[in-house]
Design a protein around this motif. Structure first.
Motif, PDB file in Angstrom:
ATOM      1  N   ASN A 149       0.855  -1.190   0.000  1.00 44.32           N
ATOM      2  CA  ASN A 149       0.000   0.000   0.000  1.00 44.32           C
ATOM      3  C   ASN A 149       0.890   1.239   0.000  1.00 44.32           C
ATOM      4  O   ASN A 149       1.546   1.551   1.007  1.00 44.32           O
ATOM      5  CB  ASN A 149      -0.910  -0.023   1.232  1.00 44.32           C
ATOM      6  CG  ASN A 149      -1.861   1.157   1.267  1.00 44.32           C
ATOM      7  OD1 ASN A 149      -1.439   2.311   1.148  1.00 44.32           O
ATOM      8  ND2 ASN A 149      -3.127   0.878   1.433  1.00 44.32           N
ATOM      9  N   GLU A 150       0.914   1.916  -1.159  1.00 43.22           N
ATOM     10  CA  GLU A 150       1.869   3.008  -1.357  1.00 43.22           C
ATOM     11  C   GLU A 150       1.745   4.124  -0.316  1.00 43.22           C
ATOM     12  O   GLU A 150       2.742   4.623   0.200  1.00 43.22           O
ATOM     13  CB  GLU A 150       1.655   3.609  -2.744  1.00 43.22           C
ATOM     14  CG  GLU A 150       2.941   3.776  -3.531  1.00 43.22           C
ATOM     15  CD  GLU A 150       2.608   4.148  -4.976  1.00 43.22           C
ATOM     16  OE1 GLU A 150       2.560   5.363  -5.244  1.00 43.22           O
ATOM     17  OE2 GLU A 150       2.382   3.227  -5.785  1.00 43.22           O
ATOM     18  N   GLU A 151       0.507   4.459  -0.008  1.00 43.30           N
ATOM     19  CA  GLU A 151       0.285   5.567   0.922  1.00 43.30           C
ATOM     20  C   GLU A 151       0.804   5.209   2.318  1.00 43.30           C
ATOM     21  O   GLU A 151       1.469   6.019   2.976  1.00 43.30           O
ATOM     22  CB  GLU A 151      -1.216   5.857   0.983  1.00 43.30           C
ATOM     23  CG  GLU A 151      -1.534   7.315   1.162  1.00 43.30           C
ATOM     24  CD  GLU A 151      -3.033   7.502   1.290  1.00 43.30           C
ATOM     25  OE1 GLU A 151      -3.445   8.285   2.157  1.00 43.30           O
ATOM     26  OE2 GLU A 151      -3.785   6.830   0.539  1.00 43.30           O
ATOM     27  N   ILE A 152       0.517   3.979   2.745  1.00 45.25           N
ATOM     28  CA  ILE A 152       0.978   3.544   4.069  1.00 45.25           C
ATOM     29  C   ILE A 152       2.508   3.463   4.097  1.00 45.25           C
ATOM     30  O   ILE A 152       3.137   3.847   5.081  1.00 45.25           O
ATOM     31  CB  ILE A 152       0.307   2.199   4.465  1.00 45.25           C
ATOM     32  CG1 ILE A 152      -1.189   2.452   4.722  1.00 45.25           C
ATOM     33  CG2 ILE A 152       0.973   1.579   5.691  1.00 45.25           C
ATOM     34  CD1 ILE A 152      -2.001   1.228   5.081  1.00 45.25           C
ATOM     35  N   VAL A 153       3.108   3.011   2.999  1.00 38.13           N
ATOM     36  CA  VAL A 153       4.572   2.956   2.929  1.00 38.13           C
ATOM     37  C   VAL A 153       5.155   4.362   3.108  1.00 38.13           C
ATOM     38  O   VAL A 153       6.082   4.575   3.906  1.00 38.13           O
ATOM     39  CB  VAL A 153       5.045   2.339   1.586  1.00 38.13           C
ATOM     40  CG1 VAL A 153       6.532   2.575   1.370  1.00 38.13           C
ATOM     41  CG2 VAL A 153       4.724   0.847   1.552  1.00 38.13           C
ATOM     42  N   GLN A 154       4.573   5.345   2.396  1.00 42.98           N
ATOM     43  CA  GLN A 154       5.044   6.732   2.504  1.00 42.98           C
ATOM     44  C   GLN A 154       4.950   7.250   3.939  1.00 42.98           C
ATOM     45  O   GLN A 154       5.876   7.849   4.481  1.00 42.98           O
ATOM     46  CB  GLN A 154       4.210   7.657   1.586  1.00 42.98           C
ATOM     47  CG  GLN A 154       4.774   7.828   0.190  1.00 42.98           C
ATOM     48  CD  GLN A 154       6.293   7.977   0.182  1.00 42.98           C
ATOM     49  OE1 GLN A 154       6.865   8.775   0.936  1.00 42.98           O
ATOM     50  NE2 GLN A 154       6.962   7.172  -0.644  1.00 42.98           N
ATOM     51  N   MET A 155       3.793   7.010   4.562  1.00 49.69           N
ATOM     52  CA  MET A 155       3.577   7.483   5.929  1.00 49.69           C
ATOM     53  C   MET A 155       4.544   6.802   6.892  1.00 49.69           C
ATOM     54  O   MET A 155       5.074   7.424   7.811  1.00 49.69           O
ATOM     55  CB  MET A 155       2.132   7.192   6.377  1.00 49.69           C
ATOM     56  CG  MET A 155       1.097   8.038   5.668  1.00 49.69           C
ATOM     57  SD  MET A 155      -0.566   7.424   6.036  1.00 49.69           S
ATOM     58  CE  MET A 155      -1.035   8.571   7.326  1.00 49.69           C
ATOM     59  N   SER A 156       4.778   5.517   6.669  1.00 47.14           N
ATOM     60  CA  SER A 156       5.658   4.748   7.546  1.00 47.14           C
ATOM     61  C   SER A 156       7.091   5.296   7.480  1.00 47.14           C
ATOM     62  O   SER A 156       7.753   5.478   8.505  1.00 47.14           O
ATOM     63  CB  SER A 156       5.614   3.286   7.114  1.00 47.14           C
ATOM     64  OG  SER A 156       6.508   2.522   7.860  1.00 47.14           O
ATOM     65  N   LEU A 157       7.545   5.597   6.245  1.00 39.54           N
ATOM     66  CA  LEU A 157       8.898   6.151   6.079  1.00 39.54           C
ATOM     67  C   LEU A 157       9.001   7.499   6.776  1.00 39.54           C
ATOM     68  O   LEU A 157       9.982   7.789   7.461  1.00 39.54           O
ATOM     69  CB  LEU A 157       9.230   6.288   4.590  1.00 39.54           C
ATOM     70  CG  LEU A 157       9.486   4.959   3.870  1.00 39.54           C
ATOM     71  CD1 LEU A 157       9.583   5.171   2.349  1.00 39.54           C
ATOM     72  CD2 LEU A 157      10.749   4.280   4.397  1.00 39.54           C
ATOM     73  N   GLU A 158       7.955   8.315   6.616  1.00 40.73           N
ATOM     74  CA  GLU A 158       7.969   9.638   7.218  1.00 40.73           C
ATOM     75  C   GLU A 158       7.912   9.556   8.749  1.00 40.73           C
ATOM     76  O   GLU A 158       8.592  10.286   9.458  1.00 40.73           O
ATOM     77  CB  GLU A 158       6.750  10.420   6.715  1.00 40.73           C
ATOM     78  CG  GLU A 158       7.074  11.803   6.176  1.00 40.73           C
ATOM     79  CD  GLU A 158       5.788  12.531   5.834  1.00 40.73           C
ATOM     80  OE1 GLU A 158       5.428  13.447   6.587  1.00 40.73           O
ATOM     81  OE2 GLU A 158       5.165  12.148   4.812  1.00 40.73           O
ATOM     82  N   ALA A 159       7.093   8.625   9.238  1.00 38.42           N
ATOM     83  CA  ALA A 159       6.862   8.546  10.687  1.00 38.42           C
ATOM     84  C   ALA A 159       8.026   7.898  11.418  1.00 38.42           C
ATOM     85  O   ALA A 159       8.456   8.382  12.468  1.00 38.42           O
ATOM     86  CB  ALA A 159       5.581   7.768  10.958  1.00 38.42           C
TER      87      ALA A 159
END
Ligand code: HEC
Ligand code: HEC
Length: 332
Positions: A149-159
């Motif tokens: 899930n691209e959006e969750i991956v992005q958020m995970s990297l940021e968080a």
């Protein structure tokens, strides 16, 4: 002059932009002074994106084996984060063995589940993911699934500066859960001087605190729980061993963590097994139906109420309803 003024305004605006708080103040509760401070562990501090990821995961079906259920399927925000079922209902409609507790104010609990067997919110996340009658899944596989899930991956990297994995899942969910705080009930506004109890509510409050009823001996403090474990004499023989499951100590047999009474109007049915449908049933239990279980807590009093007092006690309990909390748009 006009120009200078607008320049000053412009600079001041820029300045205030720069000094904008890094946190979205709407996500963090502004607690009144009768609450303890909301503390995040040093290795899992608050940030907006951690919170947003936590909320996203809380509402995501991806953590259950067949992608049909989320945490929110059992912990509904508008039901004070309960499901109002007798016992919880997991994947394939499997019935759990306990009633779903509220998540209001879990940040302040010293341990989790009704038998207190789980030491932190981070650790607690493993329980529903693995439980046969909840998600029946595996947290490592859940992490792998989230990577598509691209959006969750992005958020995970940021968080957390890493791809979704068990660490990210448990940490982000715990950040979100710590901000689920109920602190704006009539009772809270009574304490801060913004609300006057009716005569009936006042009488109920005094009964609740009285030696005679002894309710606050266990349901005391800002969260209406001292987080001890107690047997309340529901039965002589319980089918659920309670805290004994964790300690294997006979004295803990059929004892359960004292539940908070915040939003109790909405957390029905009551007790570890959802055995009471409404608050009048609970009051009748304490008044007339307490069984002499060997571990019956000595703080449980033997008392009788007249009908005026019974209504008053009920109306006091209703002052613990927090409409702001139940309708808070940040949880929706
Ligand atoms: C199938 C329904 C169900 C689902 C799905 C579910 N829970 Fe729960 N939850 C429960 C029940 C039932 C308990 C009480 C368990 C016990 O005491 O043994 C509980 C207990 C908890 C507690 C402890 C509360 C306390 O007072 O000690 C937390 C925290 C929690 N759940 C968070 C979550 C999170 C986070 C998720 C998603 C990862 C989740 N739950 C998914 C039903 C559910
Ligand atoms: C000895 C400690 C103790 C005392 C005293 C006590 N309670 Fe409780 N109360 C508990 C425990 C423990 C539970 C949960 C029992 C279970 O899960 O089976 C509970 C459950 C409840 C519930 C149900 C909450 C829910 O969400 O399921 C209500 C309401 C309640 N108590 C009100 C009261 C009132 C009113 C009094 C005073 C008349 C009182 N209690 C006295 C320990 C206590």
């Amino acid at each position: 002059m006009q120009k200078v003024l607008s320049l000053v305004c412009f600079v001041v605006l820029l300045q205030s932009c720069k000094e904008e708080p890094i946190h979205n103040i709407d996500y963090l509760p502004k607690l009144p002074s009768h609450f303890p401070e909301l503390v995040f562990p040093t290795d899992n501090q608050y940030s907006d994106v951690r919170w947003e990821l936590g909320k996203r995961l809380f509402q995501s079906n991806l953590l259950s084996i067949d992608s049909t259920l989320s945490c929110a399927s059992c912990h509904h925000a508008d039901k004070a984060f309960t499901d109002q079922e007798v016992v919880s209902i997991g994947v394939e409609s499997r019935l759990g063995d306990r009633n779903t507790p509220t998540l209001a104010n879990v940040a302040f609990h010293p341990y989790y589940t009704r038998d207190g067997g789980v030491p932190s919110l981070e650790m607690q996340v493993f329980v529903p993911i693995q439980e046969h009658a909840e998600f029946d899944f595996n947290i490592v596989l859940a992490g792998e699934r989230l990577n598509s899930n691209e959006e969750i991956v992005q958020m995970s990297l940021e968080a957390y500066d890493r791809l979704p994995d068990p660490f990210v899942i448990t940490s982000a969910l715990a950040v979100y859960e710590r901000t689920i705080v109920s602190y704006q009930s009539k009772y809270d506004r009574y304490l801060t001087g913004e609300y006057n109890f009716t005569e009936e509510e006042e009488l109920g409050y005094n009964l609740f605190k009285s030696e005679r009823l002894g309710c606050s001996g266990c349901h005391g403090g800002f969260d209406f729980s001292d987080y001890t474990f107690a047997n309340t004499g529901l039965y002589i023989e319980y089918s659920d061993d309670g805290r004994y499951r964790v300690t294997l100590d006979e004295n803990d047999l059929a004892t359960y963590k004292v539940p908070s009474l915040r939003n109790v109007e909405h957390t029905y049915p009551y007790m570890h097994n959802g055995s009471f449908g409404d608050l009048r049933d609970v009051i009748r239990h304490y008044e007339q139906e307490v069984k002499q279980h060997p571990n019956l807590d000595t703080r449980i009093k033997n008392f009788e109420l007249n009908s005026e007092e019974r209504e008053a006690l009920l109306h006091f309990l209703l002052t613990l309803t927090d409409e702001e909390f139940l309708n808070n748009p940040i949880y929706q």
